[in-house]
Each structure stands twice: as C-alpha cells, then as structure tokens.
Write an enzyme that holds these catalytic residues in place. Sequence first.
Site, PDB file in Angstrom:
ATOM      1  N   ARG A  71     -23.026   2.853  26.520  1.00  0.00           N
ATOM      2  CA  ARG A  71     -23.037   1.811  27.484  1.00  0.00           C
ATOM      3  C   ARG A  71     -23.988   1.911  28.591  1.00  0.00           C
ATOM      4  O   ARG A  71     -23.530   2.946  29.175  1.00  0.00           O
ATOM      5  CB  ARG A  71     -21.433   1.360  27.696  1.00  0.00           C
ATOM      6  CG  ARG A  71     -21.457   0.183  28.681  1.00  0.00           C
ATOM      7  CD  ARG A  71     -20.332   0.129  29.317  1.00  0.00           C
ATOM      8  NE  ARG A  71     -18.887   0.130  28.598  1.00  0.00           N
ATOM      9  CZ  ARG A  71     -18.423  -0.952  28.270  1.00  0.00           C
ATOM     10  NH1 ARG A  71     -18.847  -2.177  28.739  1.00  0.00           N
ATOM     11  NH2 ARG A  71     -17.089  -0.988  27.589  1.00  0.00           N
TER      12      ARG A  71
ATOM     13  N   GLU B 280     -18.242  -1.031  18.028  1.00  0.00           N
ATOM     14  CA  GLU B 280     -19.473  -2.263  17.821  1.00  0.00           C
ATOM     15  C   GLU B 280     -20.771  -1.694  17.753  1.00  0.00           C
ATOM     16  O   GLU B 280     -21.051  -1.294  18.876  1.00  0.00           O
ATOM     17  CB  GLU B 280     -18.883  -3.144  19.058  1.00  0.00           C
ATOM     18  CG  GLU B 280     -19.791  -4.599  18.811  1.00  0.00           C
ATOM     19  CD  GLU B 280     -19.307  -5.671  19.657  1.00  0.00           C
ATOM     20  OE1 GLU B 280     -18.384  -5.352  20.624  1.00  0.00           O
ATOM     21  OE2 GLU B 280     -20.277  -6.633  19.878  1.00  0.00           O
TER      22      GLU B 280
ATOM     23  N   ARG C  86     -26.863   2.633  20.421  1.00  0.00           N
ATOM     24  CA  ARG C  86     -25.556   2.871  19.518  1.00  0.00           C
ATOM     25  C   ARG C  86     -26.082   3.243  17.944  1.00  0.00           C
ATOM     26  O   ARG C  86     -25.369   3.967  17.508  1.00  0.00           O
ATOM     27  CB  ARG C  86     -24.982   1.358  19.571  1.00  0.00           C
ATOM     28  CG  ARG C  86     -24.194   1.287  20.989  1.00  0.00           C
ATOM     29  CD  ARG C  86     -23.179   0.265  20.952  1.00  0.00           C
ATOM     30  NE  ARG C  86     -22.656  -0.036  22.481  1.00  0.00           N
ATOM     31  CZ  ARG C  86     -21.634  -0.773  22.631  1.00  0.00           C
ATOM     32  NH1 ARG C  86     -21.454  -1.551  21.998  1.00  0.00           N
ATOM     33  NH2 ARG C  86     -21.446  -0.757  23.788  1.00  0.00           N
TER      34      ARG C  86
END
Length: 444
Positions: A298, A370, A410
């Site tokens: 993040r 995610e 990610r």
Amino acid sequence: MIDLKFLRENPDVVRASQKGRGEDVAIVDKVLASDDAKRAAITEFEQLRAQQNVLSKSVGAASGEEKVALLANSKELAEKVKAADAKRAELEATALSHAMVISNILDPEAPIGGEEDFVVIEHVGTPRDFSSAGFAPKDHVELGKLLGAIDTERGAKVSGSRSYYLTGVGALLEFALVNYAISRSYYLTGVGALLEFALVNYAISSATKAGFIPVIPPVLVKPAAMEGTGFLGQAAENVYHLEKDDYYLVGTSEVPLAAFHMDEVLDGAKLPLRYAGYSSCFRREAGSYGKDTRGIIRVHQFDKVEMFSFCKPEEAKQEHQRLLQWEKDFLNAMEIPYRVIDVASGDLGSSANRKFDIEAWIPTQDAYREVTSTSNCTEFQGRRLNIRYKDSDGTKAIATLNGTLVAIPRMIVAILENHQNADGTVNVPAALQPFLGMTRFELV
RNA sequence: GGAGGGCUCGCAUAGCGGCCGAGUGCACCGGUCUUGAAAACCGGCAGGUGAAAGCCUCGUGGGUUCAAAUCCCACGCCCUCCGCCA
C-alpha cells in the site's frame, strides 16, 4: 551550495563566476563577512561551553558548601553559554542565508554571456529538404491527430491546456522509446524497474492484441473529471488535491480514461470501445494508518495498467465478465494462485453496481490479497460525464466498466514471494521471460 | 483516524540526571601461537568540525537543569493490533 572553505580561499574565483553569470558580485564579500562573524561566534560559544563542562563535572564531584558556591558560579556561566549559543545560532542562520544566494561556480570552460552567446560545438545530420521532396511538413500536432497518436483537444478538455493523451501508436511509441532507452542502460541491480517494464509491456501487448487502444493519459485532471467518475464523494479523502491550481492527481487512470469521451456522443456501431491506460496513480491512503506500512503493498504512488470499456448498457454484464477473464488471464500467465471474489454491497465504490476482485496468494501473509478489481458502472458515470451513444434507436447514455490489468507493486510482491527459491533468487514466469531477457533474478 | 511497543558506535544489546561519547557480545583490522587455518590470548575499532586545545553528535527539533542517552513536549520512522484500497 558552494563550499565555504573554497570561498574563503578563492574569493576571486567566486567573484568571477558570479560576474560571468551576471549575478550579484558584492554578495561574495557579504558571505565572507557573515562567515567570519559566524566562526567567531562558534569559537566563543565553544570556549564557554568547555568551561561549563569542566565546571559541571566539579559540581558533580563536590558536596556541602563547596557545592553551593560552585552552583552559583555554574548558574552564571550557564546564562552566558545560553546567550552565546543563541548568538551562534543566529549568526549561523544569517551566514547560511547569505551563502545560499551564491550560484554554483562556473566551469571555466563554459562560454560567458547571455542566451545569445552560446557556442555551437558541432552539427550532426542534415536537415531534411522537404521542398525538394515536394511537400510541406506538417507539425506534430497535425500528424498526431492524423495518426491517432496525440490528442491535445481531449487533453485540454480533461486537464486544461498543455495536457495531452498519447493514444494508439503514440502510446506504443512511448513504450518503445522507454524500452530502447532502458535496454541501453541495462544492469542487473535494476531488475525491480525492469520487472515493471516487462509487466507493462506484457500487459499492453496482450491488451492491444485483445483490441484495446493503448493510452497514456494525463494524471493531473480538472474537477469535472474527478466528479464525473465519482471520486469526490466518499473517496474524496483519498485524493490528492492541488489547491493552488484546483487540479487533482488521479488515483487511477480510470478517471482520465472515462473523461476521455466526456461530453461526446459515440457511434453505437463502434462499441464496445476499449482502452488500456498506463499511468501513475496517487492515493493519500488517509484512514489506513498502521496498516500495510511494510513494503509496497500500500503506497502513495504506483503505476498501473487499467482496462476501460465504453459499451451499450445491455452488453455491460457480458463485458464485465470479459474484463474479469482478461484479469484472470494475466494472473494465470504470472503463474500465481488467486481467488476471485464477488464484492459485497457495502464494499462497492459509489459508481459501481457490481465488483469482482481478484486476490493473489501472498505466502508470507498466509492470505489472499487484492491485486485487481473490476467494476461495472452501468450508465452511472456515463450520465455524470455526459457521454452518450447514438444508434438507430436514438441517443442514449453509455455504460462504462473498468478493470485492473496490472497494478505494478502488488504484482511485484506476488511474483517475488510466490516464485522465490530458497537462496533468495526468483524465477521469472515464462510469459515475462521474453520481455525481461532472463529466466531468473539473481542475487546482487 | 485510534491504541500500544521501539529508535544507543557495522549487527545485537547494556545504560542509576554528574564516575557515559557511552559497557558487553558478534563482526572487522593488527599481533602472538601455528607448516597453514581454526581456537585461544593481546591490542585496535563511530562520525563531524577544528591548526590544535576543544566543541558537537545516543532518530529529529524544542524544553527543564549548574549538568540530559537518562526527565518533559512535538515530529519522523519502524514494529504489533482495530474501521477504508490496486
């Protein structure tokens, strides 16, 4: 900043440099004077401090009346030290502010003079003779339009003047230029950056094959684009706003991709229109403190290739499945285990009426996280952005859908963690090997 | 946005307001021993600034005090736990 020691020893060199630049020469003497004052103040302070240190130690060792007497002395000295320290700090600040004014010392070989006084070092190549070729050259704006490569009109619509979209061959040209430039400065410790380029290239080439128009959109947009895509509601606190200019930094290229056709009526026969946008994304991550602070799960800024579709409302549900399938194809190609979830109502963005997330397996977190998300916004954004389409039945609001093809950080996390070997090397998924020119990331 | 823990010389740790610019272990460098190495033993081992004496630096910046690694305040970063995202 310039080296003060050098200035002290070679004030004339600095004066000459300032003169050559057409800048203040007198500042040199000002700096010398304030530097002297500063150094004197430092010496004074340090001498007092040394006395204080000695005295302090004797206070600690003493006791009784002797201690009382020493304390009185020390107290007085402490005042002096404090005053000297304040003076020192002040003169240091002054000296620094003066020194900061001086520009870097010119290379003696740099030509002296103003803008007109440059020296031509060499000419390479011959300017092309268009008149003998029999036609007048068009400028890049015109060519960009003819080629579908540069879109300054829509750039202005979404982000104001001096903004642009690179579309189709324009976007491909950017990727080619980057790849060529990068391939020339290749070295192994840069595999992180190379992995991003490989992921983007793979994403763009597969999207292009699937009929997507590649786009490099502006990431700085006007309020209308932000509002029209629904990011100024609940999500507003996560958006960077440049108050001075009233521009927003986009959190996803969904915004400029959706706004690309703002206030337009599209030809129904050409739908669905699909774009693959590559851009940096900016997120304040307000309200996520203490969560995922480690690593790059993040972050405030990341790059992403986003798919975006304009289609007829009755086709939206099907299109949503297609976007999901492309996302799955990507994860499959990366050889990463994942699960697909149907996101619950309370977790949908304000524009979406349905959302599917793909969550990749992250071994060290023992969890699925995610990595992509695809939303069906039906005609919600279309109405807000005033985008319609026209076919034999008339003019109607258009449906929009978006989906992540690859969110770089990610995906990097997923690839590194899932494909690691015991020694820390990482195997490259077969699909990326041609783009990376290697099969494994080695230790540096 | 909220709660708690941490930040000391390459790494790991110790540190009562003065005897702490700072102990110990590991690592590292040099030496003794050894054919060589390991082990053992001996010694060295943070940086900045200054000609030097000295001064400064225990995350950063303030404050309290004669004196702060130690007490107080703010901020930063790291770690752990709760409501949002690719």
